[in-house]
Each structure stands twice: as structure tokens, then as C-alpha cells.
Design an enzyme around this catalytic site. Structure first.
Site, PDB file in Angstrom:
ATOM      1  N   SER A   1      45.703 -91.094 -41.982  1.00  0.00           N
ATOM      2  CA  SER A   1      46.821 -90.714 -41.125  1.00  0.00           C
ATOM      3  C   SER A   1      48.180 -90.981 -41.773  1.00  0.00           C
ATOM      4  O   SER A   1      49.194 -90.515 -41.286  1.00  0.00           O
ATOM      5  CB  SER A   1      46.738 -91.453 -39.778  1.00  0.00           C
ATOM      6  OG  SER A   1      46.948 -92.828 -39.956  1.00  0.00           O
TER       7      SER A   1
ATOM      8  N   LYS B   1      51.733 -96.927 -38.246  1.00  0.00           N
ATOM      9  CA  LYS B   1      52.443 -95.741 -37.746  1.00  0.00           C
ATOM     10  C   LYS B   1      53.906 -95.828 -38.116  1.00  0.00           C
ATOM     11  O   LYS B   1      54.431 -96.913 -38.332  1.00  0.00           O
ATOM     12  CB  LYS B   1      52.320 -95.675 -36.207  1.00  0.00           C
ATOM     13  CG  LYS B   1      50.937 -95.267 -35.679  1.00  0.00           C
ATOM     14  CD  LYS B   1      50.716 -93.787 -35.819  1.00  0.00           C
ATOM     15  CE  LYS B   1      49.326 -93.298 -35.438  1.00  0.00           C
ATOM     16  NZ  LYS B   1      48.186 -94.132 -35.727  1.00  0.00           N
TER      17      LYS B   1
END
Lengths: 219, 219
Positions: A123, A166
Site C-alpha cells: 500500500s 499511512k
DNA sequence: GGGAATACTGTTCAATTGAACAGTACTTAT
DNA sequence: ATAAGTACTGTTCAATTGAACAGTATTCCC
């Protein structure tokens, strides 16, 4: 290892301090003088400590005390805990729950790392972070918008807490946790809404990324 | 700190070993017995070592030897040289020419790193290697095709040798050094051709990538 | 050639040290 | 209740230890 009495702990501590500060262990009379009792009391204590495995009385020689309890002369355990997914209930970011410990200087990262997290998944590829990389995290509860953070996401289903990397984007009470890969959808959280609102995940900032360690070469 | 004679070094080493292995320093007679000379010889040596600042004779007490030369109980100096572009003539990969030294455990990389190279430019972004990253390199003269290597390229113009990271593809005597970024053209070398052929750069393999260390977070 | 440092031997000595033996008082498990 | 462990005091003793003093042979430096 048998448990020590408070007095024995005191005496063991004194021996340790002597070795550290003077460079050699104290004689029985040194110990007795320090604590204000007779030599034979010191001898009794040494015997007790030897019996409990904390020290070894090597011979009949002067100061022949060898420390052997866990941290005798060894280097201070320096390194970083590797934290990640852990069993339900327990706090993920507690060093006690480390998967393992890595022998890294925390100051190699900026800001200095408090723990390390293993990246699982692609990711964050567009930020040059690959699956399997170890990311150094500096523990802090807030972070500047735009920085890469370690987010703790709590899964209501499994009751498990896990760390994810993130990009943290904040605009007022609106928080976006963005993956650095177009194939992943961003997670949105509104801090103004109740934490018990089940429509959004409960999250907290575990820390900011301080750097990365990769072992081996990609592909 | 005054220089030690070979004999004094031997004796200092024996004391160090004793402290490490036994947990306490030897008596003068322990030293004498080990080396096969009289107690007074040991005493002379201790005095010499004390005069040269290697030890301290703390008092008139038994085994009252305190080690104080640089590495008394400290950890062995461990780390990796940071190599990169260097002045003409000198060999780039010699540790003596390190820009600086990093306090990293070489075994954090696989294969174990012998030196570290700072990446300059975005030629390897698609392999998750960004500009400014530190790459751990295991020194070896050959590498399997497909691996990421540190290549030493010699520039005839400047006479400078420099290290570059490239993907190493080999097919017979044909070698392609490929960047992991479509914006960079691959470098081709034919090993069958003479090394003095000026149409192609002279190169050698400095080592294979063993991992990566990045400080700070990208962008 | 002389002085200093190194690298020892040999002997004596007083202080320090660990060990042993004989006690006492208190607490804690069984 | 009683045995074991803790936490001491007090004395004696032989062994170990560092220190001191007196030497010797060799090397290195000025």
C-alpha cells in the site's frame, strides 16, 4: 532463579555498583563496612546469593565474586522492539509485546525511532516502502498533516488492534489516511463524530515514520 | 597515552581477559603464575601500566585493578564505512576512504554488508530505492544476473571512479546495467571486447545490495 | 658513557582476606 | 511444633596478597 530478599537485593546492588564504579568486586569486609555489620554477615549473604544463582564464589581468593544474574557486565540492551499485529486486548505499541528485538541504533532514524514496524502489503510502494520493509517509528500522539504515520486501527470484529502505515492528511476535524498506491482507497475519519460511531474505524496515531530498514534486495 | 611494549600489551590483555571471563581482576600472583615469573615482575608491569594510564591501582587492596584504557568494558567498535564518490586515483571501495562511519550492525543486511553507499538520484525508484537512501553492499566481484549491484564506473574524462546502483543483467559476455526507472537508458558492456575500448565505460562489480536504510520519511 | 626504562629474581613482612566454629533472634513455611 | 531460612555478632586462624628493599641483565636514547 530463586527470589531475593530486600536485603539480598541491596547487597547484590552494592556488588554490582562496585564492579561498575571501581572495576573489581568488593571484599567481604568492604561489604560489611558499607552496611555496618560484621564480615561474617557479608559471608552469609554471599553464600545466599551464590545459592540463588545470582553470583558465583569462584574460589577461596580475595574478591572472587563473579556476577552472573542476567545483567552482569553485559552491554545495556540497546535496540528496538519490532511491533505489529498482536493478540486481542493487549496494547500493540507496548514494547513488552514485541515480536522480536532488533539491534539498531534508534538515532539512525529521524526523528529517533522508539519501535520498528514490519510493512505488510504494497500500500505504500509509491513512497518507496515495500512489503517486508521495517519502518522506524517515533512514538507521538499527533503528527503534521502530510507526514507518514503509523496508525493504530482497532477492528471491532476481531477485537484486534493493528498498526498500518499511512499518509496522514488533516483538514480541521476531517482526517484522511491515504495509501501511497492508487489501488487502495483512502480511509476517512471525522474526529468530530463520536468514537463509538461504528461506521468509521477507531484509530489513533502511534507515531511518525523516522526511516526505513530493508534487508535483502527487492525482487 | 604512552605506547605499550609487547610484553605490557600481553599483560594488559591477560587482565582484560580475566575481568571478562572471571568477573574480577587477577592478583599480582595470578599474573606471575600465568606468565611464569615472580610476583614482583607482575608488580613492575602493573606500575608501568598505571604510569601509562592503561589501568589504575586503586589502593593497597587485593585485585584493586581498574581498567581505564579506551575499551575497558565497552562494546567493540562496530560499524560500516560510507563510501561514494571520491578523489581521483584512490580506490572508491577502500574503507580508508570512507566519507563517514555509521554505527550499524552489518548483519542487519542480507547478505551482510561490508560498506554502505548513499544513493544519488532517482534511477532506482521503481525498486523502492530513493535518492538519499543508504544501501548496504556486500563486497563481491561477481553477482547473479538480475540482482541489484553496486557498480564501479570509471570515468576517463575526470579519472574519477564512482559507485552506482544498477540492476545487473548478464547474457554470456553481454552485460546490461539497467536503471529501475524508464527515464534512464541502460548501460551496455561487452566483456568480450577489450577493456581499453573507449566506446564503453570500464566497470567492475563492487558488490551486491544487501539492504537499505532510509532516515526520515519520503516527501 | 650515563641515565632511564624494561624485564625480570629473591626475600621478608604486615595487612587483608576468606573460612570455620559457636552463638542469638526472628520469621516463615509445614 | 519444629525445621529451615534470614540476619546478624564475635573470635580465631591460615592463606593470600600487595608492598618494600636489594639486586641483575638488556636495550634504547642522548
Amino acid at each position: 532463579m530463586a527470589k531475593l530478599t530486600p536485603r539480598q537485593t541491596e547487597i547484590l546492588e552494592f556488588i554490582r555498583r562496585s564492579v561498575r564504579d571501581e572495576g573489581y568486586p568488593p571484599s567481604q569486609r568492604d561489604i560489611a563496612r558499607h552496611f555496618g555489620f560484621a564480615q561474617n554477615a557479608a559471608r552469609d549473604h554471599l553464600r545466599a546469593l551464590a545459592r540463588k544463582g545470582e553470583i558465583e564464589i569462584a574460589s577461596n581468593d580475595a574478591r572472587a565474586i563473579r556476577l552472573c544474574g542476567e545483567s552482569g557486565v553485559e552491554a545495556p540492551p540497546q535496540g528496538l522492539p519490532l511491533l505489529g499485529r498482536i493478540a486481542a486486548g493487549a496494547p500493540v505499541t507496548a514494547p513488552e509485546n514485541a515480536e522480536s528485538w532488533l539491534n539498531i541504533d534508534p538515532d539512525l532514524f529521524t526523528p529517533r525511532a522508539d519501535f520498528v514496524h514490519r510493512v505488510d502489503g504494497d500500500s505504500m510502494v509509491d513512497a518507496g516502502i515495500l512489503s517486508g520493509d521495517l519502518v522506524g517509528i517515533h512514538q507521538q500522539t499527533d503528527a503534521p498533516s502530510g507526514s507518514i504515520i503509523a496508525a493504530c486501527l482497532y477492528d471491532d470484529m476481531t477485537g484486534e488492534e493493528r498498526i498500518t502505515l499511512k499518509r496522514y492528511l488533516r483538514d480541521g476535524s476531517r482526517v484522511v489516511l491515504k495509501a501511497e498506491n492508487p489501488r487502495y482507497a483512502p480511509i476517512e475519519v471525522d474526529l468530530a463524530r463520536d468514537a463509538y460511531d461504528q461506521e468509521q474505524p477507531r484509530f489513533r496515531i502511534a507515531g511518525v515514520m523516522g526511516g526505513l530498514l530493508r534487508s535483502g534486495s527487492p525482487r
